[in-house]
Design a protein around this motif. Structure first.
Motif, PDB file in Angstrom:
ATOM      1  N   ASP A 350       0.815  -1.223   0.000  1.00  0.00           N
ATOM      2  CA  ASP A 350       0.000   0.000   0.000  1.00  0.00           C
ATOM      3  C   ASP A 350       0.845   1.266   0.000  1.00  0.00           C
ATOM      4  O   ASP A 350       0.309   2.372   0.086  1.00  0.00           O
ATOM      5  CB  ASP A 350      -0.959   0.008   1.192  1.00  0.00           C
ATOM      6  CG  ASP A 350      -0.239   0.101   2.535  1.00  0.00           C
ATOM      7  OD1 ASP A 350       1.011   0.025   2.558  1.00  0.00           O
ATOM      8  OD2 ASP A 350      -0.937   0.233   3.559  1.00  0.00           O
ATOM      9  N   GLY A 351       2.165   1.114  -0.097  1.00  0.00           N
ATOM     10  CA  GLY A 351       3.047   2.271  -0.117  1.00  0.00           C
ATOM     11  C   GLY A 351       3.426   2.793   1.254  1.00  0.00           C
ATOM     12  O   GLY A 351       4.213   3.738   1.359  1.00  0.00           O
ATOM     13  N   LYS A 352       2.877   2.201   2.309  1.00  0.00           N
ATOM     14  CA  LYS A 352       3.202   2.593   3.673  1.00  0.00           C
ATOM     15  C   LYS A 352       4.041   1.491   4.327  1.00  0.00           C
ATOM     16  O   LYS A 352       3.774   0.305   4.137  1.00  0.00           O
ATOM     17  CB  LYS A 352       1.926   2.839   4.489  1.00  0.00           C
ATOM     18  CG  LYS A 352       1.033   3.931   3.929  1.00  0.00           C
ATOM     19  CD  LYS A 352      -0.234   4.070   4.763  1.00  0.00           C
ATOM     20  CE  LYS A 352      -1.141   5.145   4.195  1.00  0.00           C
ATOM     21  NZ  LYS A 352      -2.398   5.266   4.981  1.00  0.00           N
ATOM     22  N   LYS A 353       5.014   1.914   5.117  1.00  0.00           N
ATOM     23  CA  LYS A 353       5.912   0.939   5.745  1.00  0.00           C
ATOM     24  C   LYS A 353       5.376   0.481   7.097  1.00  0.00           C
ATOM     25  O   LYS A 353       4.759   1.257   7.840  1.00  0.00           O
ATOM     26  CB  LYS A 353       7.310   1.529   5.906  1.00  0.00           C
ATOM     27  CG  LYS A 353       8.058   1.712   4.588  1.00  0.00           C
ATOM     28  CD  LYS A 353       9.476   2.187   4.841  1.00  0.00           C
ATOM     29  CE  LYS A 353      10.274   2.241   3.539  1.00  0.00           C
ATOM     30  NZ  LYS A 353       9.704   3.190   2.569  1.00  0.00           N
ATOM     31  N   GLU A 354       5.622  -0.787   7.380  1.00  0.00           N
ATOM     32  CA  GLU A 354       5.332  -1.382   8.667  1.00  0.00           C
ATOM     33  C   GLU A 354       6.635  -1.801   9.337  1.00  0.00           C
ATOM     34  O   GLU A 354       7.673  -1.893   8.688  1.00  0.00           O
ATOM     35  CB  GLU A 354       4.420  -2.609   8.533  1.00  0.00           C
ATOM     36  CG  GLU A 354       3.027  -2.323   8.013  1.00  0.00           C
ATOM     37  CD  GLU A 354       2.954  -2.203   6.490  1.00  0.00           C
ATOM     38  OE1 GLU A 354       2.073  -1.476   6.002  1.00  0.00           O
ATOM     39  OE2 GLU A 354       3.789  -2.824   5.805  1.00  0.00           O
ATOM     40  N   MET A 355       6.564  -2.081  10.631  1.00  0.00           N
ATOM     41  CA  MET A 355       7.698  -2.613  11.372  1.00  0.00           C
ATOM     42  C   MET A 355       7.345  -3.999  11.886  1.00  0.00           C
ATOM     43  O   MET A 355       6.204  -4.247  12.286  1.00  0.00           O
ATOM     44  CB  MET A 355       8.046  -1.704  12.561  1.00  0.00           C
ATOM     45  CG  MET A 355       9.218  -2.198  13.411  1.00  0.00           C
ATOM     46  SD  MET A 355       9.391  -1.289  14.990  1.00  0.00           S
ATOM     47  CE  MET A 355       9.750   0.361  14.414  1.00  0.00           C
ATOM     48  N   VAL A 356       8.321  -4.897  11.870  1.00  0.00           N
ATOM     49  CA  VAL A 356       8.181  -6.196  12.524  1.00  0.00           C
ATOM     50  C   VAL A 356       9.191  -6.260  13.651  1.00  0.00           C
ATOM     51  O   VAL A 356      10.375  -5.955  13.459  1.00  0.00           O
ATOM     52  CB  VAL A 356       8.390  -7.362  11.545  1.00  0.00           C
ATOM     53  CG1 VAL A 356       8.494  -8.693  12.295  1.00  0.00           C
ATOM     54  CG2 VAL A 356       7.243  -7.418  10.533  1.00  0.00           C
TER      55      VAL A 356
END
Length: 454
Positions: A350-356
């Motif tokens: 979606d063009g947005k970054k996530e963190m794991v």
């Protein structure tokens, strides 16, 4: 809140390889007044795992590098606390199967990291060794992988000599592709850069090493690079702490910034008030065009051995360029003692970054910034049944579809796993199995082009 934190003999051996074990002499660390209490963001324990519906492509253009320490196994299949040579495993997907190859370095007993480095004479695999602290470049030849160049090796003069972490960037702002390097156990932070730029394929030249910081009896656990103030100049961030203690007692530490291109020496940017961090991440996760610093502060505990009790859990704190070093801006907490891998990417395209975040015992967690990215983030459990002392994790796009997959070394389960976001959750695939579990520890995962290792 409580948690068992006793370590098995093999975990103890791995900790000794990586960190040097218990020490009596403290390192100098800044003091700070008590931090302001922070609200604890709520976490969802419902798993994001979904049934697998789509097969992995038969071939992938990129593979994985696994930096390992390995241990002897008895004829009865028991893992022994006896380390072998440092080992690098290479996983590639070809012909519908995951293929594994490897190389070893008998001069060290652990590779803390391995990654692709664009050297002036062409790309190669860079390894960070421990026991003999060495940065080496490897290339594939007719007889397999060979160490073709040693960029830097040194006995630091303490009990241990280890290259613990490194990141690649133009650290001197002069067009040279250099490194920021963290070491054990004399607090050395260094830059390593080629002596000339040179086109790919050009010959030799050597490397310049500048030790920009040193502190007796101090461990530097990780390096991150970025640009928090937006001036276009690379900043180096490093986690420094007192020597590791495996008995659960306190270990003070802090995060420091260096800007070699400007001649800026150590500046404390995160004062952790008697706690410490072994994991940081510098990325632009809120999409405002400027990097942020995220610090995984390890838990505050009481007691020792199996009776250790978690008093304050792992906190992930956010720091911007103007954040007070003593601020306690917590965006997430994890009910765990350790979290030694934070990785960022776009899992759903979606063009947005996530963190794991990969916890020691609590599993894998997906973190998403909220409407206020400086406030509490959304936290969701990816997989409860995944754990490890380091619990190495990486978000990267090996298949080239524009979405990052999650790769995790679940060492407690003896597996390397691939998680792909589909249908509102993660499909899980085991891509490599190691038996018995615990016969090797994975300290890092990095991507590698297949053509470099075939």
């Amino acid at each position: 809140m409580s948690g068992r934190t006793a370590l098995t003999p093999i975990l103890l051996a791995a900790a000794l390889l990586a960190c040097g074990g218990e020490e009596e002499r403290p390192a100098a660390a800044p003091t700070a007044p008590a931090a302001t209490p922070a609200a604890r963001p709520a976490a969802s324990s419902s798993s994001l795992l979904v049934p697998s519906t789509t097969p992995t492509p038969d071939s992938l253009p990129r593979g994985l590098l696994l930096a390992l320490s390995q241990f002897a196994v008895s004829p009865e299949g028991k893992v022994l606390p006896q380390p072998g040579p440092a080992k690098l495993e290479i996983l590639v997907r070809q012909g519908g199967v995951w293929k594994v190859s490897s190389l070893e370095d008998p001069e060290s007993n652990v590779f803390h990291k391995a990654m692709v480095y664009a050297a002036p004479d062409g790309p190669a695999i860079l390894t960070l060794g421990g026991t003999k602290a060495a940065l080496k470049l490897w290339r594939k030849g007719k007889q397999g992988f060979e160490a073709v160049t040693t960029l830097w090796t040194k006995d630091f003069g303490g009990k241990f000599s280890r290259m613990r972490d490194a990141e690649i960037a133009d650290v001197l702002a002069d067009g040279r592709n250099g490194l920021g390097v963290a070491t054990h156990d004399q607090g050395v932070v260094a830059t390593v850069v080629p002596k000339f730029k040179g086109p790919a394929g050009s010959a030799g030249g050597g490397y310049e090493v500048v030790e920009i910081d040193a502190e007796k009896d101090t461990f530097v656990h990780e390096i991150e690079m970025g640009d928090l103030d937006g001036d276009g100049v690379v900043e180096i961030y490093a986690t420094l702490s007192e020597p590791n203690r495996l008995d659960g007692s306190g270990q003070a530490g802090y995060v420091a910034r260096y800007v070699p291109a400007k001649g800026e020496k150590r500046v404390v940017v995160a004062n952790l008030s008697g706690r410490h961090a072994k994991e940081i991440l510098v990325r632009d996760l809120d999409g405002d065009g400027t990097d942020e610093l995220y610090v995984a502060v390890e838990a505050k505990t009481e007691g020792s051995g199996a009776a250790t009790r978690i008093v304050e859990p792992v906190e992930i704190r956010r720091f911007d360029a103007d954040t007070d070093p003593q601020a306690r801006n917590v965006v997430a907490t994890l009910d765990d003692r350790l979290t030694r891998f934070l990785t960022a990417g776009d899992v759903d395209g979606d063009g947005k970054k996530e963190m794991v975040a990969a916890g020691f015992r609590s599993g894998l967690w997906l973190l998403r910034p909220g409407a206020d990215p400086k406030g509490a983030w959304q936290i969701q459990q990816i997989d409860r049944n995944s754990s490890g002392f380091e619990h190495a994790a990486l978000l990267t796009d090996l298949d080239g579809d524009g979405r990052d997959e999650l790769y995790v070394a679940s060492d407690d389960q003896g597996e390397v796993r691939r998680y792909v976001w589909r249908n509102g959750g993660f499909e899980k695939e085991v891509i490599h199995t190691r038996k018995p579990a615990g016969s090797a520890f994975t300290w890092n995962l990095m991507p590698v082009p297949v053509e470099l290792v075939q």
